[in-house]
Design a protein around this motif. Structure first.
Motif, mmCIF file in Angstrom:
data_model
loop_
_atom_site.group_PDB
_atom_site.id
_atom_site.type_symbol
_atom_site.label_atom_id
_atom_site.label_comp_id
_atom_site.label_asym_id
_atom_site.label_seq_id
_atom_site.Cartn_x
_atom_site.Cartn_y
_atom_site.Cartn_z
ATOM 1 N N ALA A 57 0.884 -1.394 0.085
ATOM 2 C CA ALA A 57 -0.031 0.080 -0.029
ATOM 3 C C ALA A 57 0.691 1.283 -0.268
ATOM 4 C CB ALA A 57 -0.939 -0.030 1.214
ATOM 5 N N PRO A 58 1.706 1.476 1.117
ATOM 6 C CA PRO A 58 2.762 2.592 0.796
ATOM 7 C C PRO A 58 3.377 2.820 -0.511
ATOM 8 C CG PRO A 58 3.239 1.123 2.684
ATOM 9 C CD PRO A 58 2.121 0.661 1.997
ATOM 10 N N VAL A 59 3.973 1.450 -1.069
ATOM 11 C CA VAL A 59 4.802 1.435 -2.150
ATOM 12 C C VAL A 59 3.933 1.937 -3.409
ATOM 13 C CG1 VAL A 59 5.916 0.211 -3.941
ATOM 14 C CG2 VAL A 59 6.642 -0.171 -1.384
ATOM 15 N N VAL A 60 2.675 1.669 -3.680
ATOM 16 C CA VAL A 60 1.860 1.985 -4.511
ATOM 17 C C VAL A 60 1.440 3.508 -4.402
ATOM 18 C CG1 VAL A 60 -0.485 1.826 -5.516
ATOM 19 C CG2 VAL A 60 0.800 -0.090 -4.836
ATOM 20 N N ALA A 61 1.431 3.776 -3.061
ATOM 21 C CA ALA A 61 0.926 5.469 -2.937
ATOM 22 C C ALA A 61 2.030 6.110 -3.278
ATOM 23 C CB ALA A 61 0.585 5.442 -1.502
ATOM 24 N N ALA A 62 3.226 5.984 -2.989
ATOM 25 C CA ALA A 62 4.581 6.678 -3.042
ATOM 26 C C ALA A 62 4.801 6.690 -4.878
ATOM 27 C CB ALA A 62 5.772 6.047 -2.395
ATOM 28 N N VAL A 63 4.671 5.633 -5.424
ATOM 29 C CA VAL A 63 4.877 5.680 -7.047
ATOM 30 C C VAL A 63 3.793 6.367 -7.579
ATOM 31 C CG1 VAL A 63 4.599 4.171 -8.918
ATOM 32 C CG2 VAL A 63 5.856 3.000 -6.977
ATOM 33 N N VAL A 64 2.478 6.278 -7.358
ATOM 34 C CA VAL A 64 1.597 7.134 -7.778
ATOM 35 C C VAL A 64 1.877 8.652 -7.486
ATOM 36 C CG1 VAL A 64 -0.896 8.007 -7.672
ATOM 37 C CG2 VAL A 64 -0.354 5.798 -7.942
ATOM 38 N N TRP A 65 2.286 8.957 -6.312
ATOM 39 C CA TRP A 65 2.676 10.365 -5.710
ATOM 40 C C TRP A 65 3.714 10.930 -6.740
ATOM 41 C CZ3 TRP A 65 0.303 13.239 -1.985
ATOM 42 C CH2 TRP A 65 0.938 14.720 -1.896
ATOM 43 N N GLY A 66 4.818 10.021 -6.780
ATOM 44 C CA GLY A 66 5.935 10.322 -7.484
ATOM 45 C C GLY A 66 6.042 10.683 -8.809
ATOM 46 N N MET A 67 4.841 9.887 -9.474
ATOM 47 C CA MET A 67 4.777 10.037 -10.944
ATOM 48 C C MET A 67 3.847 11.294 -11.538
ATOM 49 S SD MET A 67 3.776 6.188 -12.152
ATOM 50 C CE MET A 67 2.994 6.661 -13.703
ATOM 51 N N PHE A 68 2.857 11.674 -10.379
ATOM 52 C CA PHE A 68 1.851 12.745 -10.818
ATOM 53 C C PHE A 68 1.978 14.199 -9.659
ATOM 54 C CE2 PHE A 68 0.027 8.731 -12.113
ATOM 55 C CZ PHE A 68 -0.099 9.001 -13.281
ATOM 56 N N ALA A 69 2.421 13.865 -8.684
ATOM 57 C CA ALA A 69 2.150 14.835 -7.464
ATOM 58 C C ALA A 69 3.527 15.516 -6.912
ATOM 59 C CB ALA A 69 1.253 14.582 -6.512
ATOM 60 N N ALA A 70 4.574 14.994 -7.262
ATOM 61 C CA ALA A 70 5.758 15.228 -6.646
ATOM 62 C C ALA A 70 6.415 16.553 -7.562
ATOM 63 C CB ALA A 70 7.116 14.315 -6.565
ATOM 64 N N PRO A 71 6.974 17.399 -6.604
ATOM 65 C CA PRO A 71 7.602 18.406 -7.338
ATOM 66 C C PRO A 71 8.127 18.354 -8.855
ATOM 67 C CG PRO A 71 8.219 18.879 -5.203
ATOM 68 C CD PRO A 71 7.361 17.309 -5.332
ATOM 69 N N ARG A 72 8.966 17.029 -8.998
ATOM 70 C CA ARG A 72 9.701 16.579 -10.021
ATOM 71 C C ARG A 72 8.942 15.326 -10.647
ATOM 72 N NH1 ARG A 72 15.657 17.206 -7.448
ATOM 73 N NH2 ARG A 72 15.680 19.528 -7.269
ATOM 74 N N LEU A 84 -6.226 16.094 -7.179
ATOM 75 C CA LEU A 84 -6.975 14.902 -7.227
ATOM 76 C C LEU A 84 -6.088 13.843 -6.674
ATOM 77 C CD1 LEU A 84 -9.550 13.109 -7.570
ATOM 78 C CD2 LEU A 84 -8.720 12.996 -9.909
ATOM 79 N N VAL A 85 -4.818 13.558 -7.388
ATOM 80 C CA VAL A 85 -3.831 12.516 -6.473
ATOM 81 C C VAL A 85 -3.629 12.809 -5.220
ATOM 82 C CG1 VAL A 85 -1.613 11.689 -6.767
ATOM 83 C CG2 VAL A 85 -2.698 12.086 -8.959
ATOM 84 N N LYS A 86 -3.184 14.203 -4.846
ATOM 85 C CA LYS A 86 -2.992 14.465 -3.317
ATOM 86 C C LYS A 86 -4.136 13.929 -2.507
ATOM 87 C CE LYS A 86 0.347 18.104 -3.955
ATOM 88 N NZ LYS A 86 1.032 19.318 -3.534
ATOM 89 N N ALA A 87 -5.360 14.261 -2.930
ATOM 90 C CA ALA A 87 -6.551 14.095 -2.151
ATOM 91 C C ALA A 87 -6.651 12.408 -1.990
ATOM 92 C CB ALA A 87 -7.843 14.533 -2.904
ATOM 93 N N VAL A 88 -6.260 11.590 -3.016
ATOM 94 C CA VAL A 88 -6.519 10.419 -3.058
ATOM 95 C C VAL A 88 -5.376 9.670 -2.110
ATOM 96 C CG1 VAL A 88 -6.267 8.133 -4.234
ATOM 97 C CG2 VAL A 88 -7.829 9.900 -5.354
ATOM 98 N N VAL A 89 -4.285 10.132 -2.426
ATOM 99 C CA VAL A 89 -3.102 9.452 -1.561
ATOM 100 C C VAL A 89 -3.331 9.825 -0.087
ATOM 101 C CG1 VAL A 89 -0.653 9.394 -1.039
ATOM 102 C CG2 VAL A 89 -1.615 9.018 -3.281
ATOM 103 N N LEU A 90 -3.333 11.308 0.056
ATOM 104 C CA LEU A 90 -3.524 11.521 1.663
ATOM 105 C C LEU A 90 -4.907 11.225 2.233
ATOM 106 C CD1 LEU A 90 -1.975 15.405 1.051
ATOM 107 C CD2 LEU A 90 -0.718 13.150 1.993
ATOM 108 N N GLY A 91 -5.828 11.319 1.496
ATOM 109 C CA GLY A 91 -7.112 10.528 2.142
ATOM 110 C C GLY A 91 -7.140 9.335 2.551
ATOM 111 N N CYS A 92 -6.306 8.429 1.791
ATOM 112 C CA CYS A 92 -6.235 7.223 2.204
ATOM 113 C C CYS A 92 -5.376 7.019 3.370
ATOM 114 C CB CYS A 92 -5.746 6.207 1.050
ATOM 115 S SG CYS A 92 -6.506 5.958 -0.593
ATOM 116 N N GLY A 93 -4.481 7.817 3.131
ATOM 117 C CA GLY A 93 -3.630 7.823 4.632
ATOM 118 C C GLY A 93 -4.463 8.116 5.769
ATOM 119 N N VAL A 94 -5.338 9.101 5.762
ATOM 120 C CA VAL A 94 -6.401 9.601 6.744
ATOM 121 C C VAL A 94 -7.339 8.496 7.162
ATOM 122 C CG1 VAL A 94 -8.207 11.217 7.235
ATOM 123 C CG2 VAL A 94 -6.091 11.988 6.310
#
Length: 131
Positions: A57-72, A84-94
């Motif tokens: 779960a955290p690996v998938v979230a990190a990969v999605v974040w890195g592909m679409f929401a990270a500064p680079r 939307l990506v931030k809402a999904v990943v951070l919302g899943c964390g919540v």
């Protein structure tokens, strides 16, 4: 000359506030990954399922974040997509915090996520419009 050069404190939109919020954003992102791992290790019925969810779960979230929401990010969707990506990943964390039985902490974490993300986008918009 900036307000820091004159010895006066930075305004809420100044660089010190921006950097402090960026540090909080990074901590929030790490906390979401940790919450997903916690949820995964607590959720599975078997040791294999717990390992798969706790690591996966955290690996998938990190990969999605890195592909679409990270500064680079490799792919940079429009702002709506990034949010939307931030809402999904951070919302899943919540949700993960809530799912392991800590509803009050989940509410607190959710408020921090919303306030931090809102401030971050506001600061970034002001920096772009000022440039």
């Amino acid at each position: 000359m900036t307000s820091e050069d004159r010895g006066t404190p930075a305004t809420p939109t100044g660089p010190a506030w921006f950097m402090a919020n960026e540090v909080v954003a990074f901590v929030v992102e790490l906390a979401a990954l940790a919450a997903l791992a916690w949820w995964g290790f607590a959720t599975g019925d078997s040791v294999a399922a717990r390992l798969l969810l706790g690591i996966g779960a955290p690996v998938v979230a990190a990969v999605v974040w890195g592909m679409f929401a990270a500064p680079r990010a490799r792919f940079r969707p429009p702002l709506v997509g990034v949010l939307l990506v931030k809402a999904v990943v951070l919302g899943c964390g919540v949700y993960a915090v809530h799912a392991v039985g800590h509803s009050g902490a989940a509410v607190f974490f959710g408020v921090v996520v919303v306030v931090n993300t809102g401030l971050a986008e506001t600061f970034r918009r002001r920096a772009v419009s000022a440039a």
